[in-house]
Design a protein around this motif. Structure first.
Motif, short mmCIF file in Angstrom:
data_model
loop_
_atom_site.label_atom_id
_atom_site.label_comp_id
_atom_site.label_asym_id
_atom_site.label_seq_id
_atom_site.Cartn_x
_atom_site.Cartn_y
_atom_site.Cartn_z
N MET B 1 23.24 55.18 56.29
CA MET B 1 22.30 55.17 54.92
C MET B 1 21.99 53.47 55.29
O MET B 1 22.31 52.53 55.48
N SER B 2 20.37 53.55 55.52
CA SER B 2 19.90 52.29 55.71
C SER B 2 19.57 51.21 54.56
O SER B 2 19.23 51.88 53.48
N LEU B 3 19.64 49.78 54.70
CA LEU B 3 19.29 49.07 53.65
C LEU B 3 17.57 48.90 53.64
O LEU B 3 17.14 48.23 54.59
N ARG B 4 17.16 48.83 52.51
CA ARG B 4 15.91 48.67 52.37
C ARG B 4 15.45 47.29 51.55
O ARG B 4 16.09 47.07 50.60
N HIS B 9 14.07 41.64 46.01
CA HIS B 9 14.90 40.92 46.71
C HIS B 9 14.52 39.63 47.31
O HIS B 9 15.20 38.53 47.36
N LEU B 12 14.66 37.28 44.54
CA LEU B 12 15.99 36.49 44.22
C LEU B 12 16.33 35.72 45.32
O LEU B 12 16.89 34.73 44.86
N HIS B 73 13.00 44.17 35.99
CA HIS B 73 13.59 45.11 37.08
C HIS B 73 15.03 45.60 36.63
O HIS B 73 15.58 46.36 37.24
N LEU B 76 21.32 45.58 38.29
CA LEU B 76 22.53 45.83 38.27
C LEU B 76 23.39 45.22 39.30
O LEU B 76 22.87 44.70 40.37
N ALA B 77 24.70 45.36 39.03
CA ALA B 77 25.62 44.90 39.94
C ALA B 77 25.36 43.47 40.63
O ALA B 77 25.03 42.84 39.80
N SER B 78 25.49 43.38 42.01
CA SER B 78 25.26 42.03 42.45
C SER B 78 24.02 41.14 42.13
O SER B 78 23.90 40.29 42.07
N ASP B 79 22.99 41.99 42.03
CA ASP B 79 21.70 41.54 41.58
C ASP B 79 21.67 40.96 40.34
O ASP B 79 20.93 39.94 40.19
N LEU B 80 22.42 41.73 39.22
CA LEU B 80 22.65 41.17 37.82
C LEU B 80 23.24 39.99 37.98
O LEU B 80 23.13 38.93 37.12
#
Ligand SMILES: Nc1ncnc2c1ncn2[C@@H]1O[C@H](COP(=O)(O)OP(=O)(O)OP(=O)(O)O)[C@@H](O)[C@H]1O
Ligand SMILES: [Mg+2]
Lengths: 253, 220
Positions: B1-4, B9, B12, B73, B76-80
């Motif tokens: 699974m590649s990170l986009r 971001h 951020l 946006h 969620l998770a670490s972004d939040l």
């Protein structure tokens, strides 16, 4: 606030479509009195998982289930009769699918095949179900017109009324609002919120904001596996697994 | 699974650079304020006081960016957690900036009058809290909860120095009442620095949360 008790316990569940394994070693507990959301990318097995709970996969040729789905401690794949299981576990689908009958008949159909013959009681039950589905006021003057005259959002609430009419304890909802506009979606979400004290609700949604709005527990599926489950608030603010993190932050390519 | 990678971001990332920049400016302001006090450099003290408007502007801009990114946006998770943390950090940083100004104002009030005795413990306290701030900032950019926890350990030194300054100044003031005014001001300075240590501790706790998702109370 309804009591939160263990309602459904899934143990070491595997699902195969022919040679292909669609679910791998799923373990999950579903509590009553709250909403459990299933999230994950397309094709990860959410709908397949939902169908294992009321044995809808039985109808798919070549589908095979291993493991246990305990409903109040009793394995639904044991001696339990499928018709009574389906009465206890209602389902609402992504696309509203009313029968080509009147609004009234759509709701009355289930109770009737389950033996409710008394016309007055049937009418009461139809009204009560439509009220619970927050549709009564909009349809009370046209109960005998075709269900197809209703809007998409109304049809979906009709399907919810139809599911409620047979007196289920558990409601499985597979993306019930994905075909609806924001206002109709908000009504469905509001409805889920109201129903949660009386029913055990499991809802599949692609919309993470919807999952965060309506659910208290959530589970993340990926490629047939259950990666992580917990309270929605923990899962969405501080997931433990890197894969959940990447999915929630939109970093999956 | 590649990170986009995504524009969100990138935004951020640049938000975190802004927090870092604000923190760096505040750490410098605190150093200037204490140096101005120790040397009676009124001009340097005035510069610290004048610099506060810019910090307030930065705080508002960062808060606005956080709220906009949350609204647009729904992260969620670490972004939040990154956004929630930035909102908390700018408040702590801004408060540290206020204390730098408070100290600079004491320097102005004392108007370069000769000090009772050369400052020793106060500059040492300042050195420790500045080190705390620097370590906060590097733990923040490196996303290093271990460094954040280690940094929080320094707060004990700050508290220890504070009690010593308090005791010594009190003794001076009792012995020579003509030193009371200056002694009272210097007590305030020590208290500001002690508060800065507490803000740095909060900062460190938020870094731990941002990286691990765990809320901790490390100075309990
Ligand atoms: N009847 C079937 N026969 C064979 N394979 C199937 C069947 N139904 C689903 N699958 C396969 O099982 C996997 C899981 O499908 P499923 O529909 O459960 O995913 P999903 O998570 O609900 O996806 P979506 O979010 O797109 O609805 C997919 O690879 C799918 O192709
Ligand atoms: Mg599906």
């Amino acid at each position: 606030m309804a009591e939160e008790t263990l309602r459904i316990e899934v143990r070491q569940l595997n699902l195969f479509y022919g040679q292909v394994q669609a679910l791998r070693n799923i373990n999950l507990q579903v509590m009553s009195g709250l909403v459990t959301a299933l999230v994950g990318p397309s094709g990860c097995g959410k709908s397949s998982f939902l169908r294992t709970i009321n044995r809808m996969n039985d109808m798919i040729p070549g589908a095979r289930v291993e493991g246990q789905v305990l409903l109040d401690g009793v394995d639904v794949y044991g001696t339990m009769d499928v018709a009574s299981l389906r009465k206890r576990v209602g389902m609402v689908f992504q696309k509203p699918n009313p029968f080509p009958r009147s609004i009234f008949e759509n709701v009355a159909y289930g109770p009737r095949i389950h033996g409710q013959k008394n016309p007055a009681e049937l009418r009461d039950l139809v009204e009560q179900s439509l009220r619970q589905a927050a549709l009564w006021d909009e349809v009370k003057d046209k109960l005998h017109r075709s269900a197809y005259i209703l809007s998409g959002g109304q049809q979906q609430r009709l399907c919810i009324a139809r599911a409620l009419a047979v007196g289920p304890e558990i409601l499985l909802m597979d993306e019930p609002a994905s075909a609806l506009d924001p206002i109709a979606t908000a009504r469905i979400e509001e409805l889920v919120h109201q129903l949660k004290s009386q029913y055990t609700i499991v809802i599949v949604t692609h919309n993470l904001q919807q999952a965060s709005r309506v659910s208290q527990h959530a589970a993340f599926f990926l490629a047939g596996e259950l990666v992580e489950a917990g309270t929605t608030s923990d899962l969405f603010t501080a997931p433990k697994d890197r894969r959940t993190e990447d999915y929630l932050t939109g970093r999956f390519g | 699974m590649s990170l986009r990678p995504s524009p969100f971001h990138d935004q951020l990332e640049s938000l975190q650079q802004d927090v870092l920049k604000m923190g760096t400016i505040v750490e410098q302001a605190l150093g200037d304020a204490v140096a101005a006090l120790a040397s009676g450099d009124l001009e340097r003290a005035q510069r610290v006081i004048a610099g506060d408007d810019e910090l307030d502007r930065m705080e508002i801009a960062i808060e606005q960016t956080c709220l906009t990114l949350i609204a647009l946006h729904q992260p969620l998770a670490s972004d939040l957690r990154i956004l929630g943390t930035a909102l908390k950090l700018v408040t702590d940083i801004e408060r540290i900036g206020d204390h730098a100004v408070d100290i600079a104002k004491v320097a102005v009030r004392l108007d370069a009058e000769p000090l009772i005795k050369p400052l020793v413990d106060i500059p040492e306290m300042a050195a420790v809290v500045r080190r705390m701030i620097r370590e906060c900032l590097s733990a923040y950019v490196r996303r290093d909860p271990a460094l954040a926890r280690e940094m929080i350990g320094l707060d004990d030194q700050v508290d220890h120095l504070y009690s010593r300054v308090f005791r010594d100044l009190l003794a001076e003031m009792i012995e020579s009442p003509d030193k009371t005014r200056q002694g009272a001001y210097l007590l305030l300075v020590a208290q500001y620095l002690e508060r800065v240590g507490d803000h740095a501790t909060n900062f460190g706790e938020w870094i731990v949360y941002m990286v691990t998702g765990e809320r901790v109370d490390l100075n309990a």
